[in-house]
Design an enzyme around this catalytic site. Structure first.
Site, short mmCIF file in Angstrom:
data_model
loop_
_atom_site.label_atom_id
_atom_site.label_comp_id
_atom_site.label_asym_id
_atom_site.label_seq_id
_atom_site.Cartn_x
_atom_site.Cartn_y
_atom_site.Cartn_z
CG ASP A 232 -2.12 0.97 1.00
OD1 ASP A 232 -2.04 1.82 0.09
OD2 ASP A 232 -3.11 0.89 1.76
CD1 TRP A 233 0.62 5.89 -3.32
CD2 TRP A 233 0.20 3.72 -3.54
NE1 TRP A 233 0.62 5.60 -4.66
CE2 TRP A 233 0.37 4.28 -4.83
CE3 TRP A 233 -0.04 2.35 -3.46
CZ2 TRP A 233 0.28 3.53 -6.00
CZ3 TRP A 233 -0.14 1.60 -4.63
CH2 TRP A 233 0.02 2.19 -5.88
#
Ligand code: BGC
Length: 751
Positions: A232-233
């Site tokens: 995920d970012w």
């Protein structure tokens, strides 16, 4: 190498391999120009394309993206219980990706709605893993059927936003396997998403990005996953540990590929592991190559708007319809109250925020269709106190109407990615307004707009009709008009229980955790699994939804098809004069079980469109998993022998008919030893004979005699047999030795 041929990882230098394991910028893969590997774009999802206009600079600007069809977020779409429709939404999203040269769309998100206050419930599918998996698989299969990739997210256990970047979700193996994994598992096994995004949080202390058990042992080795895993970012905190755990891609890049190079040189990363991770990236580029080579493609904006329209129709759940207040006659004197009718809340906030291609509010639709109504906004869409002038105007507008359509719900500031809600209630000023209008006019239909469940019980008595419309995407206006005026019957069913009170929710005692961890103490008893097992009152049960039609289910029959599998048939009939759809649901209720099991669990569903008076026979195949629980003792799925009740109905609390099937069980057993209790010996086919001999030999005077009465039998039940001396000193020792000897003899003869 020809232009269209991508290299194998063997053709790449160490530096090139390392470079593939992080992005080029926030929204692009990193290409290797010298070897002809392009840096394709990957971007959000999940209910439409969010291609940021600032993509080239790599900035994160949530509300500035190219126009794309805004389909209903999962909160709505999940209520459709219609995998084919969801598949069409996926296909349409892929076409938009092709136009915009996006190789992978980041979604769907299939985390369980553990608690309705969860900030991302609007973009997750259900409290039930079977439903979440069997619906969201349509997005994955639909998108990928057009040659564009998906990213199944957030693997795993992102069930809250509070402290989401650090919190350790402390979950039993059983709850992970039965509740938090199956939606991922089903989609991996049946649709092979090209990418998976790991979650930010930790699971039992380990960050998902660095969790080798999660990303390699379970995902790849057990489930056979063939695609890549991205972070995920900002979820990758240690490039080397993550790559070793099975994370192929760091997003967005931290520009630290040299760390991978050094680690590969000094042996902290094995060459095969880097090759495996980098080859995954090459393969991903390969898979998307043909769709990304299509130039000048333009998707059909109107056709996609129509898909969004149909999806919105099927997303609505009719909760209450006293006196058949719905559908409304178009020539009735109608008052429309509530700002949401003019300024719809049609999607959630955060990384999924889309710029729609069109936007038609309910009021716009009525104007376009020539339906004359009186309108008053009644309140502002914020968390500010009531505006008494707006309130008075609304009461006046509603006074003499035949029907009042009141649009209530959660304003944008009340729910979003990034934070959890603090209350289940809609703003107090809206409830006050409802009560003030109800004092003047009883014919009220409340139309709700909210991403996650809101409390209904406190104000429901003021409305004859309640239509839960969730967030409907860009075509919500026409869809609402179709349902409210009876062009189509509502057909949505709740994918999440509506509780009476948030404090009834089984997770509340551990929500949202503290000091860096949250204990999932309710185990497998999430949502209806808790409410139904412990017989707790709910406002509206899981699976519930009314229709303008009526239906009957009969002819339920269950036939065993193998040792632990069964085939279910049932007939569903539309007993009304309205064409409509019904969703038939199959729940499996275990009989006596060795562990605490939910009263029943959803194991099949089918949405059937039936013309007035029409019938259809439907069938379901129940596989072994439908009857199994995750045994921590066996560290595996386990089906016990015995009776199981198959329930067929229209919600978890409206079971029309049941049938019983007796299964053989999978025969799994652990060998007995001195630490096995007397009760475990008595329950085991071999052990029970030895227990009988202990009593018989005692009677015969060949062994010390065990006290044999009801109380002592109960007492012994949970005592490991190596504790017998504590009870009977040397006599106990003799009994333990006798039991172990007998067992060893039988084991020897069996060999
Ligand atoms: C979200 C993801 C999203 C990513 C990129 C993260 O903060 O959790 O769901 O795909 O940002 O926008």
């Amino acid at each position: 190498m020809s232009e269209n041929t991508y290299p194998s990882v063997n053709d790449l230098t160490l530096e090139e391999k390392a470079s593939l394991t992080s992005g080029g910028d926030a929204w692009h893969l990193q290409g290797v120009e010298a070897k002809g590997i392009p840096g394709y774009m990957i971007t959000d999802g999940p209910h439409g394309l969010r291609k940021s206009n600032s993509a080239t600079t790599g900035e994160v600007d949530l509300n500035n993206s190219v126009p794309a069809t805004c389909f209903p977020p999962a909160a709505g779409l999940s209520s459709s219980w219609n995998p084919e429709l969801i598949h069409q939404v996926g296909e349409a999203m892929a076409e938009e990706c092709i136009q915009e040269k996006v190789a992978v769309i980041l979604g769907p998100g299939v985390n369980i709605k553990r608690n309705p206050l969860g900030g991302r419930c609007f973009e997750y599918w259900s409290e039930d893993p079977y439903l979440a998996g069997h619906e969201a698989v349509g997005i994955v299969a639909g998108v990928q059927s057009k040659g564009v990739g998906t990213s199944l997210k957030h693997f795993a256990a992102n069930n809250q936003e509070t402290d989401r970047l650090r919190v350790s979700a402390n979950i039993s193996q059983r709850a992970l396997r039965e509740i938090y994994f199956p939606a991922f598992e089903h989609i991996v096994k049946t649709a092979q998403p090209w990418t998976i995004m790991c979650s930010y949080n930790r699971i039992n202390g380990v960050h998902s990005a660095q969790n080798r058990w999660l990303l390699t042992d379970v995902l790849r080795d057990e489930w056979g996953y063939e695609g890549i895993v991205m972070s995920d970012w900002g979820a990758d905190h240690d490039r080397v540990a993550s790559l070793n755990a099975g994370l192929n891609l760091e997003m967005p890049p931290s520009y630290t590929d040299d760390q991978i190079v050094y680690a590969a040189r000094d042996g902290r990363i094995q060459p095969e592991q880097l090759d495996r991770m980098a080859q995954g990236m090459v393969d991903l580029v390969n898979k998307t190559r043909s769709a990304m080579s299509i130039d000048d493609y333009h998707f059909d904006v109107d056709a996609h708007d129509e898909v969004a329209h149909q999806a919105a129709i099927e997303s609505m759940v009719l909760l209450k319809n006293d006196d058949d207040i719905l559908p409304v006659a178009a020539n009735a004197k109608i008052a429309v109250i509530g700002e949401f009718a003019r300024t719809p809340r049609y999607q959630g906030g955060g990384s999924s925020h889309i710029t729609p291609t069109k936007m038609t509010s309910f009021l716009d639709t009525l104007a376009a269709r020539g339906v004359d109504v009186a309108f008053a906004p009644g309140f502002t869409l914020d968390l500010e106190p009531a505006d008494r002038t707006l309130e008075a105007e609304a009461v006046e507008t509603a006074k003499n109407a035949d029907v009042v359509l009141m649009f209530l719900g959660l304003p944008e500031a009340a729910e979003s990615e990034g934070f959890d809600r603090e209350t289940l209630d809609i703003p107090a000023k809206q409830v006050e307004l409802l009560k003030a209008v109800a004092a003047e006019n009883k014919n009220i239909v409340v139309v709700l707009s909210n991403g996650s469940v809101v409390s209904v019980a406190p104000w429901a008595g003021n409305a004859k009709g309640i239509l839960e419309s969730w967030l409907l995407g860009q075509a919500g206006g026409p869809a609402l008009a179709d349902v409210i005026f009876g062009k189509v019957s509502p057909s949505g069913k709740l994918a999440q229980t509506i509780p009476m009170n948030i404090n009834d929710d089984p997770s509340m005692i551990n929500w949202p955790g503290e000091e860096g961890h949250v204990d999932y103490g309710e185990g497998v008893f999430v949502g209806y699994r808790y409410y139904d097992t412990y017989d707790k009152a709910v406002d509206y049960p899981f699976g519930f939804g009314l229709s303008y039609a009526t239906f009957a289910i009969d002819g339920v029959n269950v036939a065993k098809t193998g040792a632990n599998t069964a085939h279910v048939t049932a007939t569903v009939t539309n007993t009304s004069d309205v064409d409509a759809a019904e969703t038939v649901q199959v729940y499996v209720a275990p009989g006596k079980a060795a562990v605490a099991r939910p009263k029943h669990e959803l194991k099949g569903f089918r949405k059937v469109f039936l013309k007035a008076g029409e019938s259809a026979e439907i069938t379901f195949d129940l596989d072994e998993r439908a009857f199994a629980y995750w045994s921590e003792k066996f560290n595996d799925w386990h089906v016990e022998a015995g009776e199981y009740t198959v329930e067929v109905g229209t919600s978890s609390r409206d079971i029309a008919a049941v049938a019983v099937v007796t299964l053989d069980g999978d025969g799994k057993a652990l060998p007995l030893d001195e630490w096995s209790t007397f009760g475990e010996w008595a329950d085991d086919p071999v052990g029970s004979k030895i227990v009988a001999s202990v009593y018989a030999e005692g009677e015969a005077g060949n062994l010390p005699q065990l006290p044999d009465n009801d109380m002592m039998r109960m007492f012994l039940k949970s005592m490991p047999i190596n504790s017998m001396p504590m009870l009977m000193s040397d006599g106990g020792k003799a009994i333990t030795a006798f039991m172990l000897d007998e067992y060893a003899k039988i084991a020897e003869t069996a060999e």
